[in-house]
Structures are given as C-alpha cells and as structure tokens.
Design a protein around this motif. Structure first.
Motif, PDB file in Angstrom:
ATOM      1  N   TRP A   7      -5.356 -81.743  -3.815  1.00 49.53           N
ATOM      2  CA  TRP A   7      -4.177 -81.203  -3.151  1.00 49.53           C
ATOM      3  C   TRP A   7      -3.725 -82.218  -2.115  1.00 49.53           C
ATOM      4  O   TRP A   7      -4.518 -83.050  -1.659  1.00 49.53           O
ATOM      5  CB  TRP A   7      -4.431 -79.824  -2.539  1.00 49.53           C
ATOM      6  CG  TRP A   7      -5.535 -79.751  -1.532  1.00 49.53           C
ATOM      7  CD1 TRP A   7      -5.462 -80.022  -0.190  1.00 49.53           C
ATOM      8  CD2 TRP A   7      -6.897 -79.394  -1.769  1.00 49.53           C
ATOM      9  NE1 TRP A   7      -6.680 -79.843   0.414  1.00 49.53           N
ATOM     10  CE2 TRP A   7      -7.581 -79.452  -0.540  1.00 49.53           C
ATOM     11  CE3 TRP A   7      -7.622 -79.017  -2.913  1.00 49.53           C
ATOM     12  CZ2 TRP A   7      -8.942 -79.168  -0.414  1.00 49.53           C
ATOM     13  CZ3 TRP A   7      -8.970 -78.728  -2.784  1.00 49.53           C
ATOM     14  CH2 TRP A   7      -9.607 -78.804  -1.551  1.00 49.53           C
ATOM     15  N   PRO A   8      -2.459 -82.182  -1.718  1.00 42.83           N
ATOM     16  CA  PRO A   8      -1.942 -83.169  -0.773  1.00 42.83           C
ATOM     17  C   PRO A   8      -2.621 -83.078   0.605  1.00 42.83           C
ATOM     18  O   PRO A   8      -2.982 -81.989   1.054  1.00 42.83           O
ATOM     19  CB  PRO A   8      -0.453 -82.816  -0.641  1.00 42.83           C
ATOM     20  CG  PRO A   8      -0.139 -81.989  -1.833  1.00 42.83           C
ATOM     21  CD  PRO A   8      -1.412 -81.275  -2.198  1.00 42.83           C
ATOM     22  N   GLU A   9      -2.752 -84.215   1.250  1.00 45.37           N
ATOM     23  CA  GLU A   9      -3.287 -84.247   2.617  1.00 45.37           C
ATOM     24  C   GLU A   9      -2.410 -83.389   3.520  1.00 45.37           C
ATOM     25  O   GLU A   9      -1.195 -83.315   3.344  1.00 45.37           O
ATOM     26  CB  GLU A   9      -3.301 -85.694   3.123  1.00 45.37           C
ATOM     27  CG  GLU A   9      -3.932 -85.838   4.490  1.00 45.37           C
ATOM     28  CD  GLU A   9      -4.024 -87.286   4.943  1.00 45.37           C
ATOM     29  OE1 GLU A   9      -3.539 -87.574   6.050  1.00 45.37           O
ATOM     30  OE2 GLU A   9      -4.563 -88.106   4.189  1.00 45.37           O
ATOM     31  N   LYS A  10      -3.008 -82.730   4.476  1.00 46.04           N
ATOM     32  CA  LYS A  10      -2.353 -81.870   5.468  1.00 46.04           C
ATOM     33  C   LYS A  10      -1.794 -80.579   4.871  1.00 46.04           C
ATOM     34  O   LYS A  10      -0.960 -79.926   5.482  1.00 46.04           O
ATOM     35  CB  LYS A  10      -1.283 -82.634   6.246  1.00 46.04           C
ATOM     36  CG  LYS A  10      -1.853 -83.787   7.053  1.00 46.04           C
ATOM     37  CD  LYS A  10      -0.816 -84.435   7.927  1.00 46.04           C
ATOM     38  CE  LYS A  10      -1.438 -85.576   8.716  1.00 46.04           C
ATOM     39  NZ  LYS A  10      -0.494 -86.219   9.589  1.00 46.04           N
ATOM     40  N   THR A  11      -2.268 -80.203   3.672  1.00 47.89           N
ATOM     41  CA  THR A  11      -1.886 -78.918   3.111  1.00 47.89           C
ATOM     42  C   THR A  11      -2.420 -77.809   4.003  1.00 47.89           C
ATOM     43  O   THR A  11      -3.586 -77.843   4.412  1.00 47.89           O
ATOM     44  CB  THR A  11      -2.461 -78.760   1.686  1.00 47.89           C
ATOM     45  OG1 THR A  11      -1.836 -79.713   0.832  1.00 47.89           O
ATOM     46  CG2 THR A  11      -2.251 -77.364   1.136  1.00 47.89           C
ATOM     47  N   THR A  13      -4.009 -74.461   4.443  1.00 50.98           N
ATOM     48  CA  THR A  13      -4.796 -73.519   3.658  1.00 50.98           C
ATOM     49  C   THR A  13      -5.040 -72.294   4.531  1.00 50.98           C
ATOM     50  O   THR A  13      -4.749 -72.314   5.728  1.00 50.98           O
ATOM     51  CB  THR A  13      -6.135 -74.139   3.230  1.00 50.98           C
ATOM     52  OG1 THR A  13      -6.909 -74.452   4.398  1.00 50.98           O
ATOM     53  CG2 THR A  13      -5.913 -75.413   2.426  1.00 50.98           C
ATOM     54  N   SER A  28      -5.325 -76.657   8.703  1.00 51.83           N
ATOM     55  CA  SER A  28      -4.561 -77.801   8.201  1.00 51.83           C
ATOM     56  C   SER A  28      -5.431 -79.004   7.856  1.00 51.83           C
ATOM     57  O   SER A  28      -4.905 -80.051   7.482  1.00 51.83           O
ATOM     58  CB  SER A  28      -3.514 -78.222   9.238  1.00 51.83           C
ATOM     59  OG  SER A  28      -4.152 -78.665  10.422  1.00 51.83           O
ATOM     60  N   ILE A  62      -5.564 -71.942  -1.156  1.00 52.96           N
ATOM     61  CA  ILE A  62      -4.844 -73.214  -1.135  1.00 52.96           C
ATOM     62  C   ILE A  62      -3.555 -73.043  -1.927  1.00 52.96           C
ATOM     63  O   ILE A  62      -3.590 -72.712  -3.119  1.00 52.96           O
ATOM     64  CB  ILE A  62      -5.702 -74.344  -1.732  1.00 52.96           C
ATOM     65  CG1 ILE A  62      -7.048 -74.427  -0.992  1.00 52.96           C
ATOM     66  CG2 ILE A  62      -4.950 -75.669  -1.687  1.00 52.96           C
ATOM     67  CD1 ILE A  62      -8.086 -75.283  -1.694  1.00 52.96           C
ATOM     68  N   ALA A  64      -0.090 -75.184  -2.700  1.00 52.31           N
ATOM     69  CA  ALA A  64       0.655 -76.442  -2.620  1.00 52.31           C
ATOM     70  C   ALA A  64       1.502 -76.537  -3.881  1.00 52.31           C
ATOM     71  O   ALA A  64       1.384 -75.698  -4.781  1.00 52.31           O
ATOM     72  CB  ALA A  64      -0.312 -77.620  -2.533  1.00 52.31           C
ATOM     73  N   GLN A  65       2.343 -77.537  -3.956  1.00 54.44           N
ATOM     74  CA  GLN A  65       3.202 -77.670  -5.129  1.00 54.44           C
ATOM     75  C   GLN A  65       2.363 -77.634  -6.404  1.00 54.44           C
ATOM     76  O   GLN A  65       1.432 -78.414  -6.574  1.00 54.44           O
ATOM     77  CB  GLN A  65       3.994 -78.969  -5.066  1.00 54.44           C
ATOM     78  CG  GLN A  65       4.949 -79.119  -6.216  1.00 54.44           C
ATOM     79  CD  GLN A  65       5.787 -80.370  -6.115  1.00 54.44           C
ATOM     80  OE1 GLN A  65       5.610 -81.195  -5.231  1.00 54.44           O
ATOM     81  NE2 GLN A  65       6.726 -80.515  -7.024  1.00 54.44           N
ATOM     82  N   GLY A 107       4.284 -76.458  -0.438  1.00 53.85           N
ATOM     83  CA  GLY A 107       3.432 -75.825   0.559  1.00 53.85           C
ATOM     84  C   GLY A 107       4.203 -75.642   1.860  1.00 53.85           C
ATOM     85  O   GLY A 107       5.421 -75.821   1.916  1.00 53.85           O
TER      86      GLY A 107
END
Length: 128
Positions: A7-11, A13, A28, A62, A64-65, A107
């Motif tokens: 998943w992308p950094e700074k997602t 959750t 975060s 989690i 995210a896109q 996200g």
C-alpha cells in the motif's frame, strides 16, 4: 488472501483494539514488513497502546486506491523510543473486502501542518 499486499506510504489505516469497549483510531505510519507482518508507531500516551499491552488482539483496516482489507492479528511492542512505541502485528488472517460492486478510488488525503511535525514523522518512519 494469504499475504499482505503493498500500500502507498502514509496511507491512513484504522487500528481497532479491544480490552474494553471497542476502540478505533487512525494511524498514518503503518508499513508492510513482510507477507504476514506489519508495523506502526503509537505515541506512548495513546490509550490504544495501553489496550494492546493488556490484550494483544487487534485489527488494522487498510483503505487505499484499489485496496480494502482488514488485518487481524496480535500486536507486540518491539521497543519504546523517546516519544513513541514501535508496534509489530503478526498477521493471523486477512479479510479482503474487495467486491465487483465497488472500487476504492483513493485513500484519505492529509498533510502535516508544521515542519516540526513533518520532521518528527520522518524520524518515526525511520524507526519502523
């Protein structure tokens, strides 16, 4: 799903704990450490940290896109630093919420409002 996806950094959750009434907070700092392990940081003063010390069971959602999962596992405080605890979650199961009826487009968008906070975040991420 047998392994954690990336998943992308700074997602952002959501950490859910028990040890009393259900308790959920945004986090975060969650990072994937391997197929069945993730880690995040919690401030030492967080109620969630006290709850995890009492009952290690937790869930991390989690979003995210293209990703919508809840990880169930047990948390361990690996170490305490000056202001944070590094928490590892050993994954017991991964609940995949994907459905052909919907898709997560993005996200939560967020940013730090001061240079000091951004620098603290960088130090925290380096500790993970």
């Amino acid at each position: 799903m047998q392994a954690l996806p990336d998943w992308p950094e700074k997602t952002v959750t959501v950490l859910s704990t028990g040890s009393g009434a259900p308790h959920a907070i945004p986090v975060s700092t969650a990072v994937r450490r391997g197929p069945r392990e993730l880690a995040f940081a919690l401030a030492l003063r967080r109620e969630s940290l006290a709850r995890l010390r009492e009952d290690a069971r937790c869930a991390v959602t989690i979003l995210a896109q293209g990703l919508s999962i809840t990880v169930h596992g047990r948390a361990t405080v690996e170490r305490e630093l000056e202001r944070i605890a590094v928490v590892r979650v050993d994954v017991e199961s991964i609940q995949d919420h994907a459905s052909p009826r919907f898709e997560i487009d993005a996200g939560v968008a967020w940013h730090w409002t001061s240079e000091e906070a951004a620098q603290g975040d960088e130090e925290t991420r380096n500790a993970l």
